[in-house]
Design an enzyme around this catalytic site. Structure first.
Site, PDB file in Angstrom:
ATOM      1  N   LEU A 137       0.868  -1.176   0.000  1.00 12.44           N
ATOM      2  CA  LEU A 137       0.000   0.000   0.000  1.00 12.44           C
ATOM      3  C   LEU A 137       0.906   1.227   0.000  1.00 12.44           C
ATOM      4  O   LEU A 137       1.888   1.282   0.742  1.00 12.44           O
ATOM      5  CB  LEU A 137      -0.900   0.034   1.243  1.00 12.44           C
ATOM      6  CG  LEU A 137      -2.026  -0.999   1.340  1.00 12.44           C
ATOM      7  CD1 LEU A 137      -2.786  -0.817   2.656  1.00 12.44           C
ATOM      8  CD2 LEU A 137      -2.982  -0.905   0.163  1.00 12.44           C
ATOM      9  N   ASP A 138       0.576   2.213  -0.845  1.00 14.08           N
ATOM     10  CA  ASP A 138       1.350   3.456  -0.866  1.00 14.08           C
ATOM     11  C   ASP A 138       1.330   4.117   0.504  1.00 14.08           C
ATOM     12  O   ASP A 138       0.405   3.903   1.309  1.00 14.08           O
ATOM     13  CB  ASP A 138       0.766   4.439  -1.895  1.00 14.08           C
ATOM     14  CG  ASP A 138       0.969   3.969  -3.328  1.00 14.08           C
ATOM     15  OD1 ASP A 138       1.832   3.116  -3.548  1.00 14.08           O
ATOM     16  OD2 ASP A 138       0.256   4.475  -4.214  1.00 14.08           O
ATOM     17  N   GLN A 139       2.301   4.950   0.747  1.00 17.56           N
ATOM     18  CA  GLN A 139       2.390   5.648   2.029  1.00 17.56           C
ATOM     19  C   GLN A 139       1.106   6.404   2.352  1.00 17.56           C
ATOM     20  O   GLN A 139       0.630   6.387   3.483  1.00 17.56           O
ATOM     21  CB  GLN A 139       3.576   6.625   2.020  1.00 17.56           C
ATOM     22  CG  GLN A 139       3.730   7.410   3.323  1.00 17.56           C
ATOM     23  CD  GLN A 139       4.971   8.284   3.336  1.00 17.56           C
ATOM     24  OE1 GLN A 139       5.787   8.224   2.415  1.00 17.56           O
ATOM     25  NE2 GLN A 139       5.122   9.092   4.366  1.00 17.56           N
ATOM     26  N   THR A 141      -1.907   5.820   1.198  1.00 16.69           N
ATOM     27  CA  THR A 141      -3.117   5.002   1.108  1.00 16.69           C
ATOM     28  C   THR A 141      -3.375   4.301   2.438  1.00 16.69           C
ATOM     29  O   THR A 141      -2.472   3.694   3.014  1.00 16.69           O
ATOM     30  CB  THR A 141      -2.982   3.949  -0.010  1.00 16.69           C
ATOM     31  OG1 THR A 141      -2.747   4.611  -1.260  1.00 16.69           O
ATOM     32  CG2 THR A 141      -4.250   3.114  -0.126  1.00 16.69           C
TER      33      THR A 141
END
Length: 313
Positions: A137-139, A141
């Site tokens: 998961l992106d930072q 998100t």
């Protein structure tokens, strides 16, 4: 030498005479790479309590056990951080990740990550495991994050992801009035040759498929449910921009018509991150062999954003 709890399989009558290797690979779905690794351990593979070669024939009722050595992430510093645990068993740890925190330490960023908090949590609980997130998961998100406790569990879920059997659902707030209430974006994605950290839709890119459905339409934005067939980096952000509806708060993949609007500026100020939340994650649980789903409710910042958008109608 310490081992995780063994993986146990009782040979049914219809598999009488099967080669042990076949049972391990076709029934327990142990990959060739993991099988080679298990064979090297002292008590890696046993039949009825006796270590065996994998070319023997098994009998009905045989108790096949696989043991893997315990591991730990010695390069990750334990740190007491708040963790929102949705579920934990001997196979998996499922978290609701906050926005703004990265999953794994990187060069120059060795603390304040999910990994630091998980290693500390396990240390306090007397659990010896290596930190193995099964997806990313992106930072910025938020949402459901699954962490495997053993190499076998990690391999099992990874294989499901390769076979497109893992169900990932997201909630995203996007700009504009979305005319089609549902649809599929089937556009290949690759790095931008001029800006390698950015992904773009390009004909010679990697296959990427995104499905979406409008949940709620506001005056200048919409809440959409998104589910993926593929897992390319920044896929949702790139595809929604390509559709003409970039995510609120997404500075990297915005469009000029939204970038300088007053509503965009106010929403970005209110949010401070891209409006993307990993709402649901589903897969066949490697321990129970049953379909399992985990849900992370919409976090407070996105709930506030939704109320503001509703009032702006």
């Amino acid at each position: 030498m310490s081992y995780y709890e063994p993986l146990v399989y009782i040979v049914p009558p219809e598999e009488e005479g099967f080669i042990l290797k076949t049972v391990l690979q076709k029934r327990l779905m142990v990959s060739r790479k993991l099988l080679s690794r298990i064979k090297l351990t002292e008590q890696g593979i046993t039949v009825n309590g006796v270590r065996q070669y994998i070319n023997i024939k098994v009998k009905a009722g045989d108790r096949v056990e696989i043991r893997m050595e315990e591991e730990q992430s010695e390069d990750i510093l334990p740190q007491d951080l708040p963790l929102h645990i949705l579920h934990e068993d001997e196979h998996l740890l499922i978290l609701a990740k906050d926005a703004g925190i990265i999953v794994h330490p990187t060069h120059g960023h060795y603390l304040n990550t999910i990994a630091n908090g998980v290693v500390y949590h396990w240390q306090q609980a007397g659990i010896t495991c290596r930190f193995r997130p099964v997806h990313r998961l992106d930072q910025e998100t938020s949402g459901v994050l699954a962490i495997a406790k053993t190499p076998y569990v990690h391999q099992q879920i990874s294989e499901q992801m390769i076979q497109h059997q893992v169900k990932k659902e997201y909630l995203a707030f996007v700009w504009g009035v979305v005319i089609a209430q549902s649809g599929t974006i089937n556009e290949p994605i690759d790095r931008d040759s001029e800006q390698p950290h950015i992904r773009i839709v390009t004909a010679d890119g990697y296959s990427a498929v995104t499905h979406y459905e409008v949940v709620e339409q506001f005056a200048h934005a919409a809440l959409v449910r998104i589910w993926l067939e593929t897992g390319r980096t920044h896929q949702i952000r790139v595809h929604m921009r390509h559709l003409g509806h970039p995510l609120l708060g997404d500075k990297m993949y915005t469009l000029p018509e939204f970038e300088h609007s007053l509503s965009a500026a106010e929403a970005s100020e209110r949010l401070g991150r891209q409006a993307l939340h990993a709402y649901k994650l589903g897969f066949v649980h490697p321990g129970t062999r049953e379909w399992t789903e985990f849900h992370a409710p919409l976090p407070a910042d996105l709930t506030v954003l939704q109320s503001w958008l509703q009032e702006s109608k």
